[in-house]
Design an enzyme around this catalytic site. Sequence first.
Site, mmCIF file in Angstrom:
data_model
loop_
_atom_site.group_PDB
_atom_site.id
_atom_site.type_symbol
_atom_site.label_atom_id
_atom_site.label_comp_id
_atom_site.label_asym_id
_atom_site.label_seq_id
_atom_site.Cartn_x
_atom_site.Cartn_y
_atom_site.Cartn_z
ATOM 1 N N HIS A 143 57.833 33.571 0.705
ATOM 2 C CA HIS A 143 58.264 34.619 -0.236
ATOM 3 C C HIS A 143 59.693 35.091 0.045
ATOM 4 C CE1 HIS A 143 54.357 34.921 -2.004
ATOM 5 N NE2 HIS A 143 53.770 35.360 -0.903
ATOM 6 N N ASP A 180 49.652 27.683 -0.836
ATOM 7 C CA ASP A 180 49.311 29.086 -0.578
ATOM 8 C C ASP A 180 48.900 29.691 -1.927
ATOM 9 O OD1 ASP A 180 50.136 31.494 1.617
ATOM 10 O OD2 ASP A 180 50.116 32.108 -0.491
ATOM 11 N N HIS A 182 49.480 32.408 -3.224
ATOM 12 C CA HIS A 182 50.527 33.198 -3.872
ATOM 13 C C HIS A 182 51.716 32.296 -4.221
ATOM 14 C CE1 HIS A 182 48.229 35.956 -1.116
ATOM 15 N NE2 HIS A 182 48.015 36.477 -2.305
ATOM 16 N N ASP A 268 44.928 31.122 1.958
ATOM 17 C CA ASP A 268 44.398 32.298 1.286
ATOM 18 C C ASP A 268 43.772 32.021 -0.080
ATOM 19 O OD1 ASP A 268 46.992 31.700 0.590
ATOM 20 O OD2 ASP A 268 47.830 33.654 1.102
HETATM 21 ZN ZN ZN Z 1 49.724 33.834 0.407
#
Ligand code: ZN
Length: 368
Positions: A143, A180, A182, A268
């Site tokens: 991120h 991931d 996200h 995740d």
């Molecule tokens: Zn994540």
Amino acid sequence: MTKTAFYSDEHCFWHVAGIHAEILPVGGWVQPPAGSGNAESPESKRRFKNLVEMSGLMSYLVQSNAAPASREDMLRVHPAHYLDRLKEVSDQGGGEVGEEATFGPGSFEIAAKSAGLVMQAVTDVMQGKVKNAYALSRPPGHHCLPSESMGFCFLANIPIAIEKAKQEFGLKRVAVLDWDVHHGNGTQAVFEARSDVLSISLHQENCFPPGYSGVDDSGVGEGKGFNINVPLVAGSGHEAYLYAMETIVVPALEHYKPELIIVACGFDANGVDPLARMLLHSDSFRAMTTMVKSVAESVCDGRLVLAHEGGYSEAYVPFCGQAVMEALSDVDTDVKDPLLGLIALQQPSQETLAFQKQVIDGVRQRVL
Ligand code: ZN
């Protein structure tokens, strides 16, 4: 001959990610938590490494450490003013230099270590010392924007490793597959205007960053067509992920023919993660690893590096990680995933799966 390496460093488990009760900042009506208190605790990572050791698998791997990324390494991705600010706040005992990314004392040096693990894994794979590698990097990186920390991430670990490898080995095409749960927005931000890095992100739509799915973000200018976002609906499970891999990810990788594949390996998307709403289990991560390993063998002599990202179930991440390490190394162990049966029963019905595949087909038509 051992062909798979595992990079870790105790320092990475000593990074403090601030005080949150799971995902809620403590204060007001949010009672301070017991225990480590932050979703991004070291436990899921430490326990993953412990399970690899306890199962005997580590003895089949090349276990290694790495030097921290240098300022010169970081400067290939991050501007000096950002690094100076991060270092200053870290030296002062910690704080925040971006959204959802608090940190404690000394986190600058620990983040440098984390990026260093990914860099070393890439170097060793490129030099042919090992076939493939896993870097247990913490804090994560996907991120992190060039000038801003975000979502538990302080340095762009994978882009830093790619820039170093480009300089050292003259790589012309590198692919990053981010599974991931996200969105890999940091990696996208670094490479979206370039064609020498193909970025693919599989993620839960509108999850993090909030309200974002990115399906129309296909790259900018010269990078047009080299940024692929595959937003999946909440509740997608084993079959939907494998379908997205088969119909979008694998064809895109085969077409691009990278000289190196790096996976931003978050865990995740598993069925019990507190920060997302997907339904994967250990066999899903095993299958995705086998698929990407097979593509790597066909396009880039097997050169594959996995860099650890998210995954917040302290109890369950180790079993997903173990499955990845078994698939990477072709070594099976006696470890049984205690939740496999339960999460397998929680998979979407055929009717729901048909809808999820329809959504993926729609994405494919837009991105490929
Ligand atoms: Zn994540």
